[in-house]
Scaffold this motif. Structure first.
Motif, PDB file in Angstrom:
ATOM      1  N   GLY A 209       7.071 -12.656  -1.544  1.00  0.00           N
ATOM      2  CA  GLY A 209       6.339 -13.313  -2.618  1.00  0.00           C
ATOM      3  C   GLY A 209       4.976 -13.815  -2.217  1.00  0.00           C
ATOM      4  N   GLY A 210       4.449 -13.328  -1.081  1.00  0.00           N
ATOM      5  CA  GLY A 210       3.156 -13.781  -0.607  1.00  0.00           C
ATOM      6  C   GLY A 210       2.013 -12.882  -1.037  1.00  0.00           C
ATOM      7  N   VAL A 211       0.804 -13.368  -0.816  1.00  0.00           N
ATOM      8  CA  VAL A 211      -0.420 -12.637  -1.129  1.00  0.00           C
ATOM      9  C   VAL A 211      -1.108 -12.334   0.188  1.00  0.00           C
ATOM     10  CG1 VAL A 211      -2.573 -12.662  -2.430  1.00  0.00           C
ATOM     11  CG2 VAL A 211      -0.581 -13.936  -3.277  1.00  0.00           C
ATOM     12  N   ALA A 212      -1.249 -11.053   0.523  1.00  0.00           N
ATOM     13  CA  ALA A 212      -1.757 -10.625   1.826  1.00  0.00           C
ATOM     14  C   ALA A 212      -3.256 -10.360   1.769  1.00  0.00           C
ATOM     15  CB  ALA A 212      -1.024  -9.375   2.299  1.00  0.00           C
ATOM     16  N   VAL A 213      -3.996 -11.036   2.635  1.00  0.00           N
ATOM     17  CA  VAL A 213      -5.439 -10.841   2.768  1.00  0.00           C
ATOM     18  C   VAL A 213      -5.735 -10.569   4.232  1.00  0.00           C
ATOM     19  CG1 VAL A 213      -7.713 -11.945   2.595  1.00  0.00           C
ATOM     20  CG2 VAL A 213      -6.010 -12.295   0.788  1.00  0.00           C
ATOM     21  N   MET A 214      -6.495  -9.518   4.507  1.00  0.00           N
ATOM     22  CA  MET A 214      -6.802  -9.159   5.894  1.00  0.00           C
ATOM     23  C   MET A 214      -7.873 -10.091   6.442  1.00  0.00           C
ATOM     24  SD  MET A 214      -7.834  -5.450   7.429  1.00  0.00           S
ATOM     25  CE  MET A 214      -7.999  -5.203   9.198  1.00  0.00           C
ATOM     26  N   ALA A 215      -7.576 -10.749   7.568  1.00  0.00           N
ATOM     27  CA  ALA A 215      -8.507 -11.693   8.174  1.00  0.00           C
ATOM     28  C   ALA A 215      -9.581 -10.966   8.975  1.00  0.00           C
ATOM     29  CB  ALA A 215      -7.748 -12.656   9.088  1.00  0.00           C
ATOM     30  N   HIS A 216     -10.800 -11.497   8.895  1.00  0.00           N
ATOM     31  CA  HIS A 216     -11.966 -11.024   9.666  1.00  0.00           C
ATOM     32  C   HIS A 216     -11.908  -9.526  10.025  1.00  0.00           C
ATOM     33  CE1 HIS A 216      -9.080 -11.883  12.892  1.00  0.00           C
ATOM     34  NE2 HIS A 216      -9.145 -13.175  12.568  1.00  0.00           N
ATOM     35  N   PRO A 217     -11.843  -8.652   9.027  1.00  0.00           N
ATOM     36  CA  PRO A 217     -11.661  -7.218   9.304  1.00  0.00           C
ATOM     37  C   PRO A 217     -12.876  -6.539   9.925  1.00  0.00           C
ATOM     38  CG  PRO A 217     -11.955  -7.580   6.955  1.00  0.00           C
ATOM     39  CD  PRO A 217     -11.842  -8.938   7.574  1.00  0.00           C
ATOM     40  N   GLY A 218     -14.023  -7.197   9.919  1.00  0.00           N
ATOM     41  CA  GLY A 218     -15.221  -6.586  10.499  1.00  0.00           C
ATOM     42  C   GLY A 218     -15.669  -7.236  11.787  1.00  0.00           C
ATOM     43  N   ALA A 219     -14.761  -7.922  12.470  1.00  0.00           N
ATOM     44  CA  ALA A 219     -15.108  -8.692  13.673  1.00  0.00           C
ATOM     45  C   ALA A 219     -15.227  -7.786  14.895  1.00  0.00           C
ATOM     46  CB  ALA A 219     -14.077  -9.782  13.902  1.00  0.00           C
ATOM     47  N   HIS A 220     -16.228  -6.908  14.906  1.00  0.00           N
ATOM     48  CA  HIS A 220     -16.330  -5.900  15.967  1.00  0.00           C
ATOM     49  C   HIS A 220     -16.682  -6.506  17.323  1.00  0.00           C
ATOM     50  CE1 HIS A 220     -20.775  -5.966  15.797  1.00  0.00           C
ATOM     51  NE2 HIS A 220     -20.611  -6.112  14.501  1.00  0.00           N
ATOM     52  N   MET A 221     -17.233  -7.730  17.341  1.00  0.00           N
ATOM     53  CA  MET A 221     -17.541  -8.359  18.629  1.00  0.00           C
ATOM     54  C   MET A 221     -16.271  -8.771  19.367  1.00  0.00           C
ATOM     55  SD  MET A 221     -20.752  -8.118  18.914  1.00  0.00           S
ATOM     56  CE  MET A 221     -21.049  -9.189  20.319  1.00  0.00           C
ATOM     57  N   ARG A 222     -15.150  -8.861  18.651  1.00  0.00           N
ATOM     58  CA  ARG A 222     -13.878  -9.197  19.293  1.00  0.00           C
ATOM     59  C   ARG A 222     -13.230  -7.969  19.934  1.00  0.00           C
ATOM     60  NH1 ARG A 222     -10.286 -13.291  15.595  1.00  0.00           N
ATOM     61  NH2 ARG A 222     -11.931 -14.732  14.911  1.00  0.00           N
ATOM     62  N   GLY A 223     -13.644  -6.809  19.518  1.00  0.00           N
ATOM     63  CA  GLY A 223     -13.041  -5.560  19.994  1.00  0.00           C
ATOM     64  C   GLY A 223     -13.087  -4.525  18.884  1.00  0.00           C
ATOM     65  N   ARG A 224     -12.286  -3.496  19.001  1.00  0.00           N
ATOM     66  CA  ARG A 224     -12.286  -2.433  18.001  1.00  0.00           C
ATOM     67  C   ARG A 224     -11.796  -2.965  16.651  1.00  0.00           C
ATOM     68  NH1 ARG A 224      -8.901   2.368  19.042  1.00  0.00           N
ATOM     69  NH2 ARG A 224      -7.428   0.898  19.968  1.00  0.00           N
ATOM     70  N   ILE A 225     -12.383  -2.446  15.583  1.00  0.00           N
ATOM     71  CA  ILE A 225     -11.954  -2.810  14.239  1.00  0.00           C
ATOM     72  C   ILE A 225     -11.393  -1.575  13.539  1.00  0.00           C
ATOM     73  CG2 ILE A 225     -13.562  -4.725  14.029  1.00  0.00           C
ATOM     74  CD1 ILE A 225     -15.381  -2.911  12.368  1.00  0.00           C
ATOM     75  N   VAL A 226     -10.572  -1.796  12.541  1.00  0.00           N
ATOM     76  CA  VAL A 226      -9.921  -0.678  11.881  1.00  0.00           C
ATOM     77  C   VAL A 226     -10.888   0.023  10.932  1.00  0.00           C
ATOM     78  CG1 VAL A 226      -7.660  -1.742  12.059  1.00  0.00           C
ATOM     79  CG2 VAL A 226      -9.013  -2.085   9.987  1.00  0.00           C
ATOM     80  N   SER A 227     -10.585   1.270  10.650  1.00  0.00           N
ATOM     81  CA  SER A 227     -11.412   2.096   9.777  1.00  0.00           C
ATOM     82  C   SER A 227     -11.124   1.802   8.310  1.00  0.00           C
ATOM     83  CB  SER A 227     -11.125   3.577  10.051  1.00  0.00           C
ATOM     84  OG  SER A 227      -9.782   3.883   9.702  1.00  0.00           O
ATOM     85  N   ASP A 228     -11.971   2.348   7.442  1.00  0.00           N
ATOM     86  CA  ASP A 228     -11.730   2.239   6.001  1.00  0.00           C
ATOM     87  C   ASP A 228     -10.388   2.860   5.633  1.00  0.00           C
ATOM     88  OD1 ASP A 228     -14.262   1.189   6.001  1.00  0.00           O
ATOM     89  OD2 ASP A 228     -15.131   2.682   4.645  1.00  0.00           O
ATOM     90  N   ALA A 229     -10.035   3.934   6.338  1.00  0.00           N
ATOM     91  CA  ALA A 229      -8.775   4.622   6.025  1.00  0.00           C
ATOM     92  C   ALA A 229      -7.576   3.703   6.248  1.00  0.00           C
ATOM     93  CB  ALA A 229      -8.646   5.886   6.867  1.00  0.00           C
ATOM     94  N   VAL A 230      -7.618   2.880   7.298  1.00  0.00           N
ATOM     95  CA  VAL A 230      -6.523   1.939   7.549  1.00  0.00           C
ATOM     96  C   VAL A 230      -6.451   0.905   6.437  1.00  0.00           C
ATOM     97  CG1 VAL A 230      -5.737   0.070   9.057  1.00  0.00           C
ATOM     98  CG2 VAL A 230      -6.482   2.243  10.041  1.00  0.00           C
ATOM     99  N   ILE A 231      -7.597   0.391   6.024  1.00  0.00           N
ATOM    100  CA  ILE A 231      -7.607  -0.598   4.942  1.00  0.00           C
ATOM    101  C   ILE A 231      -7.099   0.022   3.644  1.00  0.00           C
ATOM    102  CG2 ILE A 231      -9.085  -2.086   3.542  1.00  0.00           C
ATOM    103  CD1 ILE A 231     -10.780  -2.524   6.060  1.00  0.00           C
ATOM    104  N   GLU A 232      -7.436   1.274   3.412  1.00  0.00           N
ATOM    105  CA  GLU A 232      -6.912   1.979   2.239  1.00  0.00           C
ATOM    106  C   GLU A 232      -5.386   2.065   2.310  1.00  0.00           C
ATOM    107  OE1 GLU A 232      -8.938   5.671   2.414  1.00  0.00           O
ATOM    108  OE2 GLU A 232     -10.878   4.838   1.783  1.00  0.00           O
ATOM    109  N   GLU A 233      -4.843   2.350   3.505  1.00  0.00           N
ATOM    110  CA  GLU A 233      -3.393   2.413   3.682  1.00  0.00           C
ATOM    111  C   GLU A 233      -2.753   1.050   3.425  1.00  0.00           C
ATOM    112  OE1 GLU A 233      -0.064   3.671   7.085  1.00  0.00           O
ATOM    113  OE2 GLU A 233      -2.184   3.494   7.622  1.00  0.00           O
ATOM    114  N   LEU A 234      -3.407   0.006   3.904  1.00  0.00           N
ATOM    115  CA  LEU A 234      -2.873  -1.338   3.688  1.00  0.00           C
ATOM    116  C   LEU A 234      -2.924  -1.719   2.209  1.00  0.00           C
ATOM    117  CD1 LEU A 234      -4.354  -3.281   6.746  1.00  0.00           C
ATOM    118  CD2 LEU A 234      -2.137  -2.144   6.527  1.00  0.00           C
ATOM    119  N   ALA A 235      -3.995  -1.316   1.527  1.00  0.00           N
ATOM    120  CA  ALA A 235      -4.084  -1.576   0.083  1.00  0.00           C
ATOM    121  C   ALA A 235      -2.946  -0.891  -0.655  1.00  0.00           C
ATOM    122  CB  ALA A 235      -5.433  -1.114  -0.445  1.00  0.00           C
ATOM    123  N   ALA A 236      -2.619   0.334  -0.239  1.00  0.00           N
ATOM    124  CA  ALA A 236      -1.515   1.056  -0.862  1.00  0.00           C
ATOM    125  C   ALA A 236      -0.177   0.361  -0.601  1.00  0.00           C
ATOM    126  CB  ALA A 236      -1.471   2.493  -0.342  1.00  0.00           C
TER     127      ALA A 236
END
Length: 307
Positions: A209-236
């Protein structure tokens, strides 16, 4: 309207209701008790907790890592100090070998499957921390007892607490220095811990029953970030939004994420990712719109705590 000067790399924005949807207490890797964090958000905490130009927040979310352990204390403090509270958790996950953090808002705190996921991650994180401390201890004056000394009872020990022990021992100048060097994912001292695949974590949040929001998805200074395709998969899988306004998302990433959110029909949020004295982040340095919060509340199972 109030003009708020947001964090590094952010734009100044006008806001009527000040809403910060990402903070941490000492139940995970912050330095303040849940009640003290809420008091600070309400303008009754130490000087410097709030961003420049912010006297108090109207709404704050508590989102400790993989736990709901601070919810009751935070809720009582919110009622005492007259501030609205969003109850949440930051859920650890992984996609394509990259660390992903998912903010779960207003889920059922008693959902057995989600609680089991939290427990498994915390057990794994504790084991990982012990191995990292053992490796570090071979080269630096730091022990497991030193790390425990940096925590409060019930805290889930992680890299931030190892960083604090390294700072206390004089090995590193700050948490940020420790994370950039000895505790970085490329460091020989670094050890991974077991976390769920990100799509599975999203589905678990939604099922609770929760609402999922991806935290700091563009934080490339922390390391590798996920692609648009991964975010599309998560949206699905049921992802509801992206945390766009965050100090670790630079201007180019904010543009990218905002466009992606529009294309996928996702909410956009903003927040401080406040950790107390553990990080330079200040409460209210980035904010979420009232419209986004209203949609999160509409979708969530657990009600917000109202002042």
């Amino acid at each position: 309207m109030t003009v708020v000067s947001a964090g590094p790399g952010a734009l100044s924005l006008e806001w009527g209701v000040l809403i910060d949807l990402h903070t941490h207490s000492h139940v995970s890797d912050g330095t303040d008790a849940p009640a003290a964090l809420v008091a600070a958000a309400a303008g009754r905490g130490p000087a410097g907790a709030l961003a420049d130009g912010v006297r108090r927040l109207d709404v704050v979310a508590l989102t400790d890592h993989d736990t709901v352990g601070g919810w009751d204390e935070a809720a009582a403090a919110a009622r005492e100090h007259g501030i609205d509270l969003v109850l949440g958790t930051e859920v650890s996950a992984r996609a394509e070998g990259i660390s992903v953090h998912l903010l779960s808002y207003l889920h059922d705190p008693h959902d057995a499957a989600l609680l089991a996921l939290f427990d498994a991650v915390r057990v794994s994180r504790d084991g990982r921390a012990r191995v990292m401390v053992e490796r570090l201890g071979a080269d630096f004056p730091v022990t497991w007892e030193d790390v425990v000394d940096q925590t409060q009872p019930g805290t889930t020990i992680g890299r931030p607490h190892i960083a604090d022990a390294l700072v206390a021992a004089g090995v590193c100048a700050s948490r940020d220095v420790a994370f950039a060097d000895l505790l970085h994912t490329d460091s020989p001292y670094y050890v991974r811990h077991a976390v769920p695949d990100a799509p599975d974590a999203v589905r678990a949040i939604v099922a609770a029953g929760g609402v999922a929001v991806m935290a700091h998805p563009g934080a490339h200074m922390r390391g590798r970030i996920v692609s648009d395709a991964v975010i599309e998969e998560l949206a699905a899988a049921g992802l509801a939004g992206l945390e766009v306004a965050h100090r670790d998302n630079d201007d180019a990433q904010r543009v990218r994420l905002d466009r992606l959110a529009q294309r996928l029909g996702l909410l956009t949020t903003g927040s401080s990712d406040f950790h107390g004295d553990g990080k330079p982040n200040r409460l209210g340095e980035n904010l979420t719109s009232s419209e986004a919060l209203a949609e999160i509340e509409r979708r969530g199972t657990t009600r917000m705590v109202r002042a």
